[in-house]
Design an enzyme around this catalytic site. Structure first.
Site, short mmCIF file in Angstrom:
data_model
loop_
_atom_site.label_atom_id
_atom_site.label_comp_id
_atom_site.label_asym_id
_atom_site.label_seq_id
_atom_site.Cartn_x
_atom_site.Cartn_y
_atom_site.Cartn_z
N GLU A 99 -6.70 11.34 27.72
CA GLU A 99 -5.88 10.13 27.70
C GLU A 99 -4.50 10.37 28.30
OE1 GLU A 99 -7.38 9.16 23.18
OE2 GLU A 99 -5.28 9.51 23.63
N CYS A 126 -6.71 14.27 12.78
CA CYS A 126 -6.58 14.03 14.23
C CYS A 126 -7.94 13.78 14.87
CB CYS A 126 -5.92 15.25 14.87
SG CYS A 126 -5.87 15.14 16.68
N LEU A 235 4.83 19.10 11.86
CA LEU A 235 4.98 19.74 10.56
C LEU A 235 3.97 19.16 9.55
CD1 LEU A 235 6.83 21.96 9.67
CD2 LEU A 235 8.52 20.25 9.03
N1 SAH Z 1 -1.43 19.45 19.62
C1 SAH Z 1 -0.09 19.04 19.64
C2 SAH Z 1 0.18 17.86 20.55
C3 SAH Z 1 -0.84 16.77 20.57
S1 SAH Z 1 -0.97 15.83 19.09
C4 SAH Z 1 0.43 18.78 18.25
O1 SAH Z 1 -0.37 18.78 17.32
O2 SAH Z 1 1.64 18.62 18.11
C5 SAH Z 1 0.49 14.83 19.21
C6 SAH Z 1 0.94 14.25 17.90
O3 SAH Z 1 0.01 13.24 17.45
C7 SAH Z 1 1.03 15.30 16.81
O4 SAH Z 1 2.23 15.20 16.09
C8 SAH Z 1 -0.15 14.93 15.96
O5 SAH Z 1 0.03 15.41 14.68
C9 SAH Z 1 -0.18 13.42 16.06
N2 SAH Z 1 -1.44 12.83 15.61
C10 SAH Z 1 -2.67 13.35 15.66
N3 SAH Z 1 -3.58 12.53 15.09
C11 SAH Z 1 -2.90 11.45 14.69
C12 SAH Z 1 -3.28 10.25 14.02
N4 SAH Z 1 -4.54 9.99 13.68
N5 SAH Z 1 -2.30 9.35 13.73
C13 SAH Z 1 -1.02 9.60 14.08
N6 SAH Z 1 -0.61 10.70 14.71
C14 SAH Z 1 -1.53 11.63 15.00
FE1 SF4 Z 2 -4.87 17.22 17.09
FE2 SF4 Z 2 -4.02 19.32 15.69
FE3 SF4 Z 2 -5.04 19.66 18.13
FE4 SF4 Z 2 -2.61 18.51 17.84
S1 SF4 Z 2 -3.21 20.63 17.29
S2 SF4 Z 2 -4.30 17.81 19.16
S3 SF4 Z 2 -2.95 17.35 15.95
S4 SF4 Z 2 -6.16 18.92 16.33
#
Ligand code: SAH
Ligand code: SF4
Length: 377
Positions: A99, A126, A235
């Site tokens: 995406e 996630c 976090l």
């Molecule tokens: N892997 C990295 C960057 C991609 S995820 C990371 O985890 O920081 C980017 C952001 O989207 C992260 O803060 C993640 O926690 C958040 N995120 C993932 N799934 C989500 C969801 N279902 N609702 C809201 N935020 C989400």
């Molecule tokens: Fe999703 Fe966690 Fe991967 Fe970030 S590190 S993309 S929140 S599974």
């Protein structure tokens, strides 16, 4: 006559960092200034046709034509939200898609890009993590998202650029917050960042490029040493017990180590704070006690909080905190003198919020399906 090689054999110039492109051209006997010309055509003018690169010597143009290409990921679907948010699903081959989201605001245009197809870290909330890991994106597929978004938006506006135009491009800020964990694909992300920052290419300032990580501690140090940009850390929990469950990488790099890495990062960071992302899960991590623990945890770390409303997806175990609970949590952080903002949900009507199109991508591990089946049982 030079043989024209097949497309898939040609080197993709988007895969090169500026230094690597220079080295590649010099190896062919070219002067280093040729790299500047090529970088400006490819990245500043968004040009993928070597014949148009009129100030590049004819012989080099012919050689590039025969051996190289400028290839960004292909668009599979494009959606346009009522609030101006744009979302693209990009094809990266072998049934994989990632995406890319563009969020226009009054004084900036932010592009959210992906670094991997899927993600191996399996954070419990996630959608990308649920999908499992497919593969790392190449540097060209990462910076190619920026190349492509600028070009798509400019094409739409009827803008045609030259390498020396002073036109402000649509994308002013980049965040690596799409699919994947950028610091688990370090080399490719680094090359892409170097291209984003280079004045001959996009010339974005370090403060306008943000890497978001779930907290891979050694890679945070590497990023600081190699290419410090703005850092966001996911976090999501104020103690190890809860974070072990929500963000499993915490079992390897617990909070004390992560906080220490944040402090080390700030020694060389372009911004004087870390952004802590904190997803708001109803009844799980959003009580006043969690806010107090969070304040104690970050006591010594200059930081800002970004509270993220949870985007539920099929099979998710949790619900989003109510706006009232989010506001109460934010107020507790603010009362303690911290900056805490609540992320606006943009583009809801096109599912542009994090990871929401992931369900449409081929699910190699079939984990999503399994969890849906479990729920139904
Ligand atoms: N892997 C990295 C960057 C991609 S995820 C990371 O985890 O920081 C980017 C952001 O989207 C992260 O803060 C993640 O926690 C958040 N995120 C993932 N799934 C989500 C969801 N279902 N609702 C809201 N935020 C989400
Ligand atoms: Fe999703 Fe966690 Fe991967 Fe970030 S590190 S993309 S929140 S599974």
């Amino acid at each position: 006559m030079q043989r024209i090689s097949r497309m898939e054999e040609r080197i993709n110039l988007l895969d090169f960092s500026p230094a690597a492109l220079t080295a590649w051209l010099v190896k062919q006997g070219e002067k280093p200034f040729r790299a500047r010309q090529v970088l400006r055509w490819v990245h500043r003018a968004g040009c993928d046709d070597f014949a148009q690169m009129t100030d590049v010597a004819k012989a080099l143009r012919a050689r590039l034509q025969a051996t190289a290409q400028v290839r960004a990921p292909a668009v599979r679907t494009a959606t346009h939200s009522a609030d101006g948010t744009r979302k693209w699903l990009l094809d990266v081959g072998q049934g994989n898609a990632v995406e890319m989201v563009f969020i226009p605001e009054r004084n900036r245009g932010t592009l959210c890009i992906s670094s991997q197809a899927g993600c191996a870290l399996e954070c419990a909330f996630c959608a990308t993590g649920k999908q499992g890991f497919n593969r790392n994106l190449s540097a060209g597929e990462i910076v190619g998202q920026l190349w492509l978004a600028n070009r798509l938006l400019e094409d739409e506006a009827g803008v045609r650029l030259a390498p020396d135009s002073h036109y402000e491009r649509p994308v002013s800020n980049v965040v690596l917050m799409g699919m994947g964990e950028p610091l688990a694909n370090f080399e490719a992300v680094l090359a892409a960042l170097q291209t984003m920052l280079d004045d001959r290419a996009y010339g974005l300032s370090r403060r306008r490029v943000t890497v978001s990580t779930s907290g891979i501690v050694p890679a945070i140090d590497r990023l600081r040493d190699a290419c410090p940009v703005a850092l966001a850390v996911s976090l999501h929990a104020p103690n190890d017990e809860l974070r072990d469950e929500l963000v499993p990488i915490n079992r390897k790099y617990p909070l004390a180590d992560l906080m220490a890495a944040c402090l080390r990062y700030l020694e060389d960071a372009p911004r004087d704070f870390i952004t802590f992302e904190y997803i708001m899960l109803d009844g799980i991590n959003d009580t006043p006690e969690h806010a107090r623990q969070l304040l104690a945890l970050v006591r010594e770390v200059p930081c800002k909080f970004n509270l993220i409303p949870f985007n539920p997806f099929p099979g998710a175990r949790w619900q989003a905190s109510s706006p009232q609970r989010v506001a109460r949590f934010a107020a507790l952080l603010q009362d303690a003198g911290r900056v805490a903002t609540v992320r606006k949900t943009r583009g809801d009507d096109v599912a542009a919020a994090c990871g929401q199109l992931a369900g449409q991508v081929r699910d190699r591990t079939r984990r999503t399906m399994i969890s849906i089946q479990e729920k139904a049982a």
